[in-house]
Design an enzyme around this catalytic site. Structure first.
Site, short mmCIF file in Angstrom:
data_model
loop_
_atom_site.label_atom_id
_atom_site.label_comp_id
_atom_site.label_asym_id
_atom_site.label_seq_id
_atom_site.Cartn_x
_atom_site.Cartn_y
_atom_site.Cartn_z
N GLY A 22 0.82 -1.21 0.00
CA GLY A 22 0.00 0.00 0.00
C GLY A 22 0.85 1.25 0.00
O GLY A 22 0.44 2.29 0.52
N GLY A 25 -0.65 4.51 -1.12
CA GLY A 25 -1.89 4.89 -0.46
C GLY A 25 -1.74 6.04 0.51
O GLY A 25 -0.65 6.57 0.75
N ALA A 28 0.52 5.50 3.88
CA ALA A 28 1.95 5.56 3.58
C ALA A 28 2.38 7.00 3.29
O ALA A 28 3.45 7.45 3.73
CB ALA A 28 2.28 4.66 2.39
N LYS A 157 -5.39 -1.71 11.52
CA LYS A 157 -6.77 -1.88 11.99
C LYS A 157 -7.72 -1.46 10.87
O LYS A 157 -7.31 -0.76 9.94
CB LYS A 157 -7.00 -1.05 13.26
N HIS A 187 -2.27 2.96 16.58
CA HIS A 187 -1.35 4.08 16.79
C HIS A 187 -1.56 4.77 18.13
O HIS A 187 -0.66 5.44 18.64
CB HIS A 187 -1.42 5.07 15.63
N GLU A 225 -14.06 14.01 17.41
CA GLU A 225 -13.34 14.49 16.24
C GLU A 225 -14.17 15.57 15.57
O GLU A 225 -15.38 15.43 15.42
CB GLU A 225 -13.07 13.35 15.26
N HIS A 249 -9.47 1.58 19.39
CA HIS A 249 -8.69 2.58 20.12
C HIS A 249 -9.10 2.74 21.59
O HIS A 249 -8.28 2.60 22.49
CB HIS A 249 -8.81 3.94 19.42
N LYS A 335 -17.78 11.78 14.88
CA LYS A 335 -17.35 12.67 13.80
C LYS A 335 -18.17 13.96 13.86
O LYS A 335 -19.28 14.00 14.38
CB LYS A 335 -17.57 11.99 12.44
#
Length: 488
Positions: A22, A25, A28, A157, A187, A225, A249, A335
């Site tokens: 990836g 993507g 990355a 994930k 993360h 968020e 998370h 969100k």
């Protein structure tokens, strides 16, 4: 050759070939390529390393095109400018090999060339920065190519979408890799400020004796968020906030907050204590869950006009063990909310003798009492909140706070971002911040009742704090998001 900062001098991995699936993507581009370059500049990549990018043949790049792609990624999202000798040294170690399930020879050729360039003894690590439905395909491909033996594999994930799919994916992984080779990444567990929860609690006699049900009335873990789904309707419609944020998370952070003291911070003891928390979690009760959907979500491109996918979740979780029996853990994420925040708040019981009438709320809710607030949005801060007498002749109270801020106290240049830290740990073979198979399956197991019978979504206005029902969920407490300022 770049030398490591003295803070990290003992943490340089063995020589490695790093394979990024990836590589063209978004992950990355935003995190992995900039993170690897920062590790290189910090002297934390191996003395000898090569980075092989890979993607399906329709996205194939030449080596030079991949270097140009990496330079643009670092320039856009990195902390270090891609220039000078450090960039030239990094760029020359990049190559590319396309791979499809039926034709992965270009990848195999690129990996073998990278290994020859380093010489005998190089380790291999593969990062699967690919969509979840491609995990099994890439795992199978690595086995078919003979690239699995001795290889460590980082899997992104979400790891499954329910218990059955998680078990099936683990079974596929284990046909090719031993569990000791697998690094399931979250993360959040790579954050300096999440590590600081361990340090704050276990290194300080001020806090550890009161970190239990005798002193703590409830805990809030809050990750709102402000962004929407950002054009990711295909992913989000299949996933939703519960699968995307809570299982992956927030439950992990709960495990860090609630765990017993490990005998050491090495992977085995640390993961064992975290896993005990997951084993003690009661199944999530749908009656203690509020699901929401922000107004306008169904008008997003690619979203079903009748979608029941939640963009917001708040829930009550319970840990049934001696330390936490009767203490609710309230988790919230969504969100298009009013702010972007990442906090853990531990709220303490009020004193049994109420000499101060203003502590009793007229609306039946408790007024804000003492709390310890940990902001884990790097670089993070910690605030101890308490009540003090206002100046003047009357005994009137005001809330105050004492705050420690990472940014004010430590050199930020020595810090690593979450993905950088986790990439380094994986190369070092340290599994402590990664989640084992059994823990993943357990979290899906406690989620089964909710996934089978979710409550209906309730609308909420973008820029708000979610549906009104969230206040009933936490009553007699309040949702609180202190910002670390004294007196907030």
């Amino acid at each position: 050759m770049t030398q490591p900062h003295p803070e990290h001098a003992a943490q340089r991995p063995e020589d490695h070939v790093i394979v990024l699936f990836g590589a063209t993507g978004d992950l990355a581009r935003r995190k992995l390529l900039p993170g690897l370059f920062h590790l290189a500049k910090a002297g934390l990549l191996p003395a000898q390393y090569r980075i092989v990018g890979s993607a399906p043949a329709r996205f194939a790049l030449t080596d030079e095109e991949f270097r140009s792609h990496a330079e643009q990624a670092v320039r856009s999202f990195g902390r270090a400018e891609p220039s000078g000798e450090s960039w030239q040294e990094f760029a020359r170690r990049l190559s590319f090999g396309a791979a499809d399930l039926g034709d992965a020879q270009p990848l195999l050729d690129a990996v073998r060339a990278a290994e020859r360039a380093i010489g005998a003894g190089a380790r291999r690590i593969c990062h699967l920065a690919v969509p979840p439905d491609a995990f099994a395909e890439v795992i199978t491909m690595l086995g078919d190519l003979g690239l699995a033996e001795g290889t460590r594999v980082i899997v992104e994930k979400p790891f499954g979408t329910d218990l059955a799919s998680a078990r099936a994916l683990n079974a596929t992984v284990h046909t090719v890799f031993d569990e000791s080779q697998v690094f399931r990444i979250d993360h959040f567990l790579g954050k300096e400020s999440v590590d600081n929860i361990l340090a704050l609690r276990f290194a300080n006699g001020l806090f550890e004796p009161i970190w239990n049900r005798d002193h703590i009335s409830h805990v809030q873990i809050d990750v709102p968020e402000s962004i929407g789904i950002e054009g990711r309707a295909g992913f989000f419609e299949e996933t939703g906030t519960y699968r995307d944020m809570i299982v992956t998370h927030l439950f992990q952070v709960l495990g860090i907050v609630a765990m017993e003291a490990p005998t050491s911070l090495s992977a085995g003891p640390l993961r064992a204590e975290r896993d005990k928390v997951f084993d003690s979690l009661r199944p999530v009760d749908p009656a203690h869950v509020v699901r929401g959907q922000y107004e306008g979500y169904r008008g997003e491109p690619g979203v079903d006009p009748d979608s029941q996918t939640e963009t917001f979740v708040a829930l009550r979780a319970e840990v049934e063990n001696w330390r936490w029996a009767g203490v609710p853990f309230y988790l919230r994420s969504g969100k298009s909310m009013a702010q972007r925040r990442q906090t853990v708040s531990l709220h303490f019981h009020q004193p049994p003798l109420r000499m101060f009438p203003e502590l009793a709320g007229a609306d039946g809710h408790e007024q804000r009492g003492n709390s310890l607030v940990i902001d884990f949005d790097d670089p993070g801060w910690v605030t101890a909140r308490f009540l003090a007498k206002r100046p003047g002749p009357a005994m009137r109270l005001a809330e105050e706070g004492m705050t420690f801020r990472y940014a004010d106290s430590f050199e930020q240049q020595t810090g690593l971002e979450a993905y950088e830290r986790l990439l380094l740990d994986a190369m070092l073979g340290d599994q402590s911040p990664f989640t084992p198979a059994a823990a993943i399956e357990r979290l899906w197991e406690v989620s089964a009742d909710l996934l089978a019978a979710p409550p209906p979504v309730q609308p909420y206005a973008p820029g708000s704090w979610g549906p009104a029902a969230v206040e009933e969920l936490v009553a007699p407490h309040h949702w609180e998001l202190p910002d670390g300022r004294p007196g907030y």
